[in-house]
Every structure is written in C-alpha cells, then in structure tokens.
Design a protein around this motif. Structure first.
Motif, short mmCIF file in Angstrom:
data_model
loop_
_atom_site.label_atom_id
_atom_site.label_comp_id
_atom_site.label_asym_id
_atom_site.label_seq_id
_atom_site.Cartn_x
_atom_site.Cartn_y
_atom_site.Cartn_z
N MET A 55 -6.13 -1.26 -8.75
CA MET A 55 -6.91 -0.17 -8.17
C MET A 55 -8.41 -0.46 -8.29
O MET A 55 -8.85 -1.03 -9.29
CB MET A 55 -6.58 1.12 -8.92
CG MET A 55 -7.34 2.32 -8.47
SD MET A 55 -7.04 3.77 -9.53
CE MET A 55 -5.29 3.89 -9.52
N THR A 100 0.81 -1.23 0.00
CA THR A 100 0.00 0.00 0.00
C THR A 100 0.83 1.27 0.00
O THR A 100 0.27 2.36 0.10
CB THR A 100 -0.92 0.03 1.24
OG1 THR A 100 -0.12 -0.02 2.41
CG2 THR A 100 -1.92 -1.11 1.21
N ASN A 101 2.15 1.15 -0.12
CA ASN A 101 2.99 2.33 -0.05
C ASN A 101 4.20 2.16 -0.96
O ASN A 101 4.84 1.11 -0.98
CB ASN A 101 3.46 2.52 1.40
CG ASN A 101 4.23 3.80 1.58
OD1 ASN A 101 5.39 3.88 1.21
ND2 ASN A 101 3.61 4.79 2.16
N ALA A 136 -6.80 7.84 -1.44
CA ALA A 136 -5.44 7.49 -1.85
C ALA A 136 -4.61 8.77 -1.85
O ALA A 136 -5.10 9.84 -2.22
CB ALA A 136 -5.46 6.87 -3.23
N PRO A 146 -9.23 5.35 2.61
CA PRO A 146 -9.59 6.41 1.65
C PRO A 146 -9.29 7.78 2.24
O PRO A 146 -9.50 7.97 3.43
CB PRO A 146 -11.08 6.22 1.44
CG PRO A 146 -11.35 4.80 1.83
CD PRO A 146 -10.34 4.47 2.89
N ASN A 174 -4.38 14.33 -1.79
CA ASN A 174 -5.29 13.36 -2.40
C ASN A 174 -4.88 13.07 -3.84
O ASN A 174 -4.62 13.98 -4.61
CB ASN A 174 -6.72 13.88 -2.40
CG ASN A 174 -7.32 13.87 -1.02
OD1 ASN A 174 -6.77 13.30 -0.09
ND2 ASN A 174 -8.46 14.51 -0.87
N SER A 178 -9.48 1.37 -2.98
CA SER A 178 -8.34 0.51 -2.66
C SER A 178 -7.34 0.54 -3.81
O SER A 178 -7.72 0.73 -4.96
CB SER A 178 -8.78 -0.93 -2.39
OG SER A 178 -9.20 -1.54 -3.58
N ASP A 235 0.46 6.35 -1.30
CA ASP A 235 0.09 5.63 -0.09
C ASP A 235 -1.41 5.41 -0.06
O ASP A 235 -2.19 6.29 -0.43
CB ASP A 235 0.51 6.45 1.14
CG ASP A 235 0.18 5.72 2.43
OD1 ASP A 235 0.78 4.66 2.66
OD2 ASP A 235 -0.68 6.22 3.18
N TYR A 236 -1.79 4.21 0.38
CA TYR A 236 -3.20 3.92 0.58
C TYR A 236 -3.33 3.08 1.84
O TYR A 236 -3.04 1.89 1.83
CB TYR A 236 -3.84 3.19 -0.59
CG TYR A 236 -5.31 3.02 -0.39
CD1 TYR A 236 -6.18 4.03 -0.75
CD2 TYR A 236 -5.84 1.90 0.22
CE1 TYR A 236 -7.54 3.91 -0.52
CE2 TYR A 236 -7.19 1.77 0.45
CZ TYR A 236 -8.03 2.78 0.08
OH TYR A 236 -9.37 2.67 0.31
#
Length: 167
Positions: free
Chosen positions: A147, A81-82, A102, A100, A113, A120, A96-97
C-alpha cells in the motif's frame, strides 16, 4: 557637577532611539524565523502522523478481515487490485482499488471508502512454499498487501503478509 552655562540634559537622542528600533527589529525578525521553522516542523510532523495513522488503520482492517476467509473455495475474486471472499460468518467482504479512493465492501453491499489518502494498493497471492505466485484460489496460502498512502507531500509505503486462518 555642572559648570556655568551648561544645562543638564536627560533623555535619548534621535539617533539612539533609531538604533534601538533597528536592533529590536533585527532581533524580532530572527525570532520570527525561528518560530516559523518550529511551526512548519510541527505541521509536517502532524501530516506524517496522520498519513501513518490512516495507512495503519486501513492495513489493520484488511489484515483482520482477510484472516477471516472461510476457505480457499470462498475466494470469489483475486486480482492485484481486487479481492472478494466470504468470511467465517458468511458475509461477503471485498477490497478494490482501481482508482482513488480504495474501497471496501461488506456483506455484498456497495463499496465504501477504506481510507481517503490511499493512492495505490496491490495484492499478491502465494502458494504453500510462500514464494511461488498462486494461480488460482485453490493454491493460495499467503496474501501480501502493498500500500502507498499520500497526503500533501508526505507519502508512506507499507507492506504486510497475511496467512488466512482457514487456509
């Protein structure tokens, strides 16, 4: 020709007027249903189009920036996620996620943002054979981005693979 005692009557009876009103009401109701289906279909398509546009824009931005990774040793963080790296211009770039929305970081500044409707995304890193998962930044040859974007009831899944230029 009128006979004696008969008068000429012109106009409609009350029953005829009521029948016309009922028939016009039925036709208007059917027309309203057809028009409302058209409006709903247009709204649904506009929502799908907006979701697709946001997903495509976010994906293109990530791909463009990931292609600019300076070298394998300049990947500072790489989890599902990063991803944080230094680009060919010396800027620190990151995605990074964790929840919510992203996020995207540029030149070490705070995250901003990336797109509001991403629910996701994940990174997968692969070695030179393009099938074996990379265990460290020195092994990375290919980065896969997955995504999911959603707006209302409309959702879209996207996936792409990126070969960074310098790797």
């Amino acid at each position: 020709m009128l006979t004696a005692g008969m008068k000429e009557h012109r106009g409609f009876t009350l029953i005829e007027v009521i029948m016309v009103i009922v028939i016009v009401g039925i036709i208007a109701g059917l027309a309203a249903m057809i028009i409302s289906h058209g409006v709903r279909a247009y709204s649904d398509e506009a929502a799908r189009s907006d979701v697709h546009y946001q997903a495509r824009l976010a994906m293109e931005r990530m791909v463009r920036e990931i292609r600019m990774i300076r070298s394998r040793t300049d990947i500072a963080a790489m989890t599902t996620t990063n991803l944080v790296f230094t680009d060919v211009y010396g800027n620190t770039v990151g995605f990074d996620y964790t929840a919510p929305p992203a996020l995207r970081r540029w030149d070490g500044a705070a995250f901003n943002n990336l797109a509001s409707s991403i629910i996701s995304f994940a990174f997968n890193y692969y070695q030179q054979d393009l099938a074996t998962p990379a265990t460290g930044s020195a092994d990375v040859m290919l980065i896969e981005i997955t995504m999911r974007v959603q707006q209302g009831a409309e959702a879209l899944d996207m996936r792409t693979r990126v070969f960074p230029r310098s790797l």
